[in-house]
Design a protein around this motif. Sequence first.
Motif, mmCIF file in Angstrom:
data_model
loop_
_atom_site.group_PDB
_atom_site.id
_atom_site.type_symbol
_atom_site.label_atom_id
_atom_site.label_comp_id
_atom_site.label_asym_id
_atom_site.label_seq_id
_atom_site.Cartn_x
_atom_site.Cartn_y
_atom_site.Cartn_z
ATOM 1 N N SER A 21 0.678 -1.276 -0.337
ATOM 2 C CA SER A 21 0.229 -0.049 0.104
ATOM 3 C C SER A 21 0.791 1.685 0.199
ATOM 4 C CB SER A 21 -0.774 -0.223 0.768
ATOM 5 O OG SER A 21 -2.219 -0.927 0.943
ATOM 6 N N LYS A 22 0.773 1.763 -1.114
ATOM 7 C CA LYS A 22 1.286 3.104 -1.420
ATOM 8 C C LYS A 22 0.827 4.559 -1.566
ATOM 9 C CE LYS A 22 5.865 0.914 -3.473
ATOM 10 N NZ LYS A 22 6.409 0.883 -3.936
ATOM 11 N N ALA A 23 1.835 5.818 -0.730
ATOM 12 C CA ALA A 23 1.122 7.022 -0.592
ATOM 13 C C ALA A 23 1.644 7.126 -1.793
ATOM 14 C CB ALA A 23 1.832 7.844 0.767
ATOM 15 N N PRO A 24 0.721 8.786 -2.300
ATOM 16 C CA PRO A 24 1.355 8.691 -3.537
ATOM 17 C C PRO A 24 2.745 9.618 -4.067
ATOM 18 C CG PRO A 24 -0.986 10.518 -3.319
ATOM 19 C CD PRO A 24 -0.545 9.558 -1.416
ATOM 20 N N TRP A 25 3.148 8.841 -4.809
ATOM 21 C CA TRP A 25 4.584 9.492 -5.719
ATOM 22 C C TRP A 25 4.613 9.888 -4.479
ATOM 23 C CZ3 TRP A 25 6.955 13.112 -7.449
ATOM 24 C CH2 TRP A 25 6.544 13.582 -8.791
ATOM 25 N N TYR A 26 4.647 11.347 -4.326
ATOM 26 C CA TYR A 26 5.751 12.289 -3.824
ATOM 27 C C TYR A 26 5.986 12.539 -2.428
ATOM 28 C CZ TYR A 26 0.484 14.052 -4.955
ATOM 29 O OH TYR A 26 -1.017 14.049 -4.568
ATOM 30 N N PHE A 27 4.843 11.502 -1.729
ATOM 31 C CA PHE A 27 5.123 11.564 -0.082
ATOM 32 C C PHE A 27 5.678 10.204 -0.086
ATOM 33 C CE2 PHE A 27 1.036 14.179 0.711
ATOM 34 C CZ PHE A 27 1.737 15.222 0.373
ATOM 35 N N GLN A 38 7.619 7.768 2.870
ATOM 36 C CA GLN A 38 7.226 6.857 3.626
ATOM 37 C C GLN A 38 8.480 5.780 3.947
ATOM 38 O OE1 GLN A 38 4.273 4.792 0.839
ATOM 39 N NE2 GLN A 38 3.800 2.790 2.408
#
Lengths: 440, 257
Positions: A228-234, A238
Amino acid sequence: MHSSGFFLKDVAGFLGGYYAFMAVMNGVAALLLWQKKRNVWAVTWAVFAGAMMVLASLALSASPAFVPALPSGARSLVNSLSGPVLYTLGTTVLLGVLFVFRKFFVQPMVAWTILNVMLVLMGLSMADENFAAIVMKPDNVPIVGLVFLLAFFTWVATKQAVVNDERIAQGLPPMEKVNDEKVLVWPDLVYTELICMVGVSAFLLFWAIFLPAPLEEPASSVKTPNPSKAPWYFLGLQEMLVYFDPWYAGVVLPSLVVFGLMAMPYLDFNKKGNGYYSIEERKFSYLVYQFGFFELWITLIILGTFLRGPNWNFFGPFEYWTPYKVEVLNNVDLPQMFWVNLLDRPLPRAPQGAGVLSQIGFVLLREAPGLVLLGAYLVLLPPLLAVTVFRGFFAKMGFVRYMVMVSLMLLMLTLPIKMILRWTFNLRYLVSIPEFSLNF
Amino acid sequence: MAIGETIRNSQIWKSIFRHPMPLDRRNRIVVMLTNFFLHLHPVSIKKQGIALSFTWCMGGVTFFLFLVETVTGVLLMFYYRPTLEWAYNDILALRDVTSLGILRELHRWGAHAMVITTWLHMYRVFLTGSYKPPREFNWVVGVILLLLTLLLSFTGYLLPWDQLAIWAITVGSNMARATPILGYEGPGQQLLTIGGIDLITDGSDARFGLLGARFVGEETLNRFYVLHCIAIPLAVALLLAIHFWRVRKDGGISGPL
Ligand code: HEM
């Protein structure tokens, strides 16, 4: 997984276009160089363009025997070598070398060679099914763009800084000063803006036509995707969760980044280098910024996006993201290391039925090693630095500004320090007070 | 070009543009002073200040992308309904049946591009030392714009209501749960108790405030929709006005003294 015929059929068209584009790009470069009578380079890039045409036609064959790809031995080697440690150290060394030898690297022909090498490696890697699966995820495509854009603009800026620094060393003003005659905004600026707008619109339309926006299954709060990943810029943030608890990696550090950025103009007292590209005149602030931006933000985003798979395990660039990969985690906390491993005693613990104060006392005793280290780092180091390496800064900045700057820098460095402690000693927490959900 | 002449001599045309075409020096100055949109700019400017190699036109591109996002966003709002029943299906229809469904692609890729160009703009401002006096405050305004740009992107990420959306927002907003003192799992939240009653619970902490619920659900969708379409864009518009005003008031694009 190995590149199957189906997969190659899917990418063949893309790769063919990709290499053909490189051929055109280098053909144009060769033509321009020929006109400038730089014949050796012109011929070199013309030949290279020819080679790209060959690669393009090989790619279009869509057959495993012909599509240009990295040998599978090389891919397994890269996979087995790569890991968070090598990745971080490798990018650091690479950026360091680029910085130290910047005079060499900014030469147009050197930069062009590097660009071509990057593009060819990218193309060869795209023929790998596992690599392509991650890189071609629609939301990951912008990061590939970001990498190339950053490389390009860093080159643009460094090139000018190198020229300016040489001029300043000779007592000449920077190039920006030479160019300071006034021109009318209509037409000079207005037309540039118009062309930029048309260019950006064309680019965006092209992107929108060829890359459909992602849409996965309807949301379901019971089916947790892995990873589960946050949007790429965050994803840099993470990635920091590997080393710190969420309160620090997800709340305190980002707040400090915002605060630190805002404070920057008030901390940088160096009057030089205002309004022109220069490195020599402001080396300290330059290095601090580049370290934060490239090392602690961009490379972590790339790591978090492309190299972290299921369960946030590390995967090499050509590795299949299996959810069954097991990584042994045997991280220890500092109190454990100190009391149990070093002194061979049990962890200090309040006796049954002890009062609140005595409980707190025992917690503090248990955590004493970490608290002492942290205290020394944040309280003793600033004055120590003020009388040694940062003596000049302290004199010019005054107490408050100096303390803000040093504290921000020390807090920023907690991340790389914690990384190194993790890699070398398997350290999990320096201070771990679960009673107050406070782990550091 | 008789038709062109006639149009340019008509009363209507002249009521809109109060001067002849900007073909000579005088009228090129007048156009900058009388046109509402152009008067954002000065009349004349140092050559290096508009060199592409100096500014990369990155602030301008970022602003243009913001305008693209505003226009495509408004058009998408005509179509999209932020409810559990419709959100996903509306996006699905944009992909499969709606003509001009490409608006969604434009909006999404424009948003990614805007995040990138904001970083690049900031990078250029740093590298030219343009945050130094007298432009310190405009840099601070810029940092807030950067934060708002990221929040715009983040709130928009949830709206398609697919797996990608809710889990990215879940992972991102889980951080708020760990806010010191104010987060349900944050350090020191135990301190906020009155008479043995916890003030910070999973129904009252920072994350709850952000999501409007204990998990990413319909309340969150509504909350993020309003933030994404109204609150944050308005804040950005205001700050952009200040940002551009300050560029002028701080002496135009920076340059060597
Ligand atoms: C939504 C995002 C933003 C937009 C649309 C925007 C737009 C612009 C524009 C159009 C300019 C004129 C010069 C140029 O194009 O480079 C400018 C200048 C400037 N921006 Fe931004 N900006 C944004 C974010 C930022 C950020 C994140 C920072 C820094 C943290 C920043 C700091 C500055 C400063 C200091 C100047 C003056 C530069 C000079 O005089 O050379 N801006 N901005």
